[in-house]
Design a protein around this motif. Structure first.
Motif, PDB file in Angstrom:
ATOM      1  N   LYS A  46      20.189  22.347  38.559  1.00 40.90           N
ATOM      2  CA  LYS A  46      20.204  23.790  38.794  1.00 40.90           C
ATOM      3  C   LYS A  46      20.794  23.972  40.180  1.00 40.90           C
ATOM      4  CE  LYS A  46      16.326  26.042  39.354  1.00 40.90           C
ATOM      5  NZ  LYS A  46      15.070  26.777  39.125  1.00 40.90           N
ATOM      6  N   VAL A  47      21.851  24.778  40.263  1.00 42.07           N
ATOM      7  CA  VAL A  47      22.591  24.938  41.507  1.00 42.07           C
ATOM      8  C   VAL A  47      22.612  26.408  41.904  1.00 42.07           C
ATOM      9  CG1 VAL A  47      24.828  24.573  42.626  1.00 42.07           C
ATOM     10  CG2 VAL A  47      24.045  22.969  40.887  1.00 42.07           C
ATOM     11  N   GLU A  48      22.368  26.655  43.187  1.00 44.92           N
ATOM     12  CA  GLU A  48      22.473  27.996  43.742  1.00 44.92           C
ATOM     13  C   GLU A  48      23.873  28.135  44.339  1.00 44.92           C
ATOM     14  OE1 GLU A  48      19.909  30.051  43.262  1.00 44.92           O
ATOM     15  OE2 GLU A  48      18.729  28.400  42.430  1.00 44.92           O
ATOM     16  N   VAL A  49      24.652  29.064  43.805  1.00 43.06           N
ATOM     17  CA  VAL A  49      26.010  29.323  44.290  1.00 43.06           C
ATOM     18  C   VAL A  49      26.282  30.813  44.105  1.00 43.06           C
ATOM     19  CG1 VAL A  49      27.097  28.697  42.088  1.00 43.06           C
ATOM     20  CG2 VAL A  49      28.423  28.561  44.196  1.00 43.06           C
ATOM     21  N   SER A  50      26.923  31.439  45.065  1.00 42.18           N
ATOM     22  CA  SER A  50      27.137  32.882  45.030  1.00 42.18           C
ATOM     23  C   SER A  50      27.743  33.345  43.705  1.00 42.18           C
ATOM     24  CB  SER A  50      28.066  33.300  46.171  1.00 42.18           C
ATOM     25  OG  SER A  50      28.412  34.663  46.048  1.00 42.18           O
ATOM     26  N   SER A  51      27.218  34.435  43.193  1.00 45.59           N
ATOM     27  CA  SER A  51      27.755  35.009  41.954  1.00 45.59           C
ATOM     28  C   SER A  51      29.153  35.586  42.169  1.00 45.59           C
ATOM     29  CB  SER A  51      26.811  36.078  41.412  1.00 45.59           C
ATOM     30  OG  SER A  51      26.642  37.107  42.367  1.00 45.59           O
ATOM     31  N   PHE A  52      29.612  35.623  43.414  1.00 45.11           N
ATOM     32  CA  PHE A  52      30.990  36.018  43.715  1.00 45.11           C
ATOM     33  C   PHE A  52      31.968  35.109  42.959  1.00 45.11           C
ATOM     34  CE2 PHE A  52      34.759  35.093  46.290  1.00 45.11           C
ATOM     35  CZ  PHE A  52      35.318  36.362  46.391  1.00 45.11           C
ATOM     36  N   TYR A  53      31.596  33.829  42.795  1.00 42.47           N
ATOM     37  CA  TYR A  53      32.458  32.856  42.120  1.00 42.47           C
ATOM     38  C   TYR A  53      32.232  32.897  40.615  1.00 42.47           C
ATOM     39  CZ  TYR A  53      32.981  31.059  46.809  1.00 42.47           C
ATOM     40  OH  TYR A  53      33.233  30.942  48.144  1.00 42.47           O
ATOM     41  N   VAL A  54      33.300  33.065  39.875  1.00 45.64           N
ATOM     42  CA  VAL A  54      33.243  32.999  38.419  1.00 45.64           C
ATOM     43  C   VAL A  54      33.465  31.532  38.041  1.00 45.64           C
ATOM     44  CG1 VAL A  54      34.269  33.771  36.258  1.00 45.64           C
ATOM     45  CG2 VAL A  54      34.126  35.344  38.213  1.00 45.64           C
TER      46      VAL A  54
END
Length: 119
Positions: A46-54
């Motif tokens: 499970k990775v947290e990465v900004s939803s800005f990135y598709v």
């Protein structure tokens, strides 16, 4: 069944890690985003990465502290959180195929400063 009776049906036990990571994708893995692995298992993360990135369906996860790159499938996405399933692991301390050479170069450059100090 009540909420207290939740059964985790994962094939592999997960571990909370809170480790820095980078996701790569696209032609020649030219697109990337930094994130944090919040939990990890042999089969996925499970990775947290900004939803800005598709994020695309297929990508590579660079796990600095594990000295590894994982070929992964995006299984789900909710806001800034993504669930990945691993297809293959590549040990970055060893020679890698040319398509992963840029990922290995990033690991060589950044991993020493992102690993916890021992002692």
């Amino acid at each position: 069944m009540s909420t207290g009776d939740f059964v985790d049906r994962r094939a592999h036990p997960r571990e909370v890690v809170n480790a820095p990571a980078r996701l790569f994708w696209g032609p020649k893995l030219a697109h990337w985003a930094d994130g944090v692995i919040s939990d990890f298992s042999q089969g996925g993360a499970k990775v947290e990465v900004s939803s800005f990135y598709v994020l695309p369906r297929r990508l590579v996860l660079l796990h600095y502290r594990d000295d590894s790159a994982y070929e992964a499938i995006l299984r789900w996405r909710r806001w800034d959180t993504a669930g990945l399933a691993f297809e293959a692991r590549h040990d970055l301390t060893q020679p890698v195929d040319s398509w992963l050479s840029d990922v290995q170069a990033v690991w060589q450059s950044l991993a020493p400063s992102l690993k916890p100090a021992h002692g």
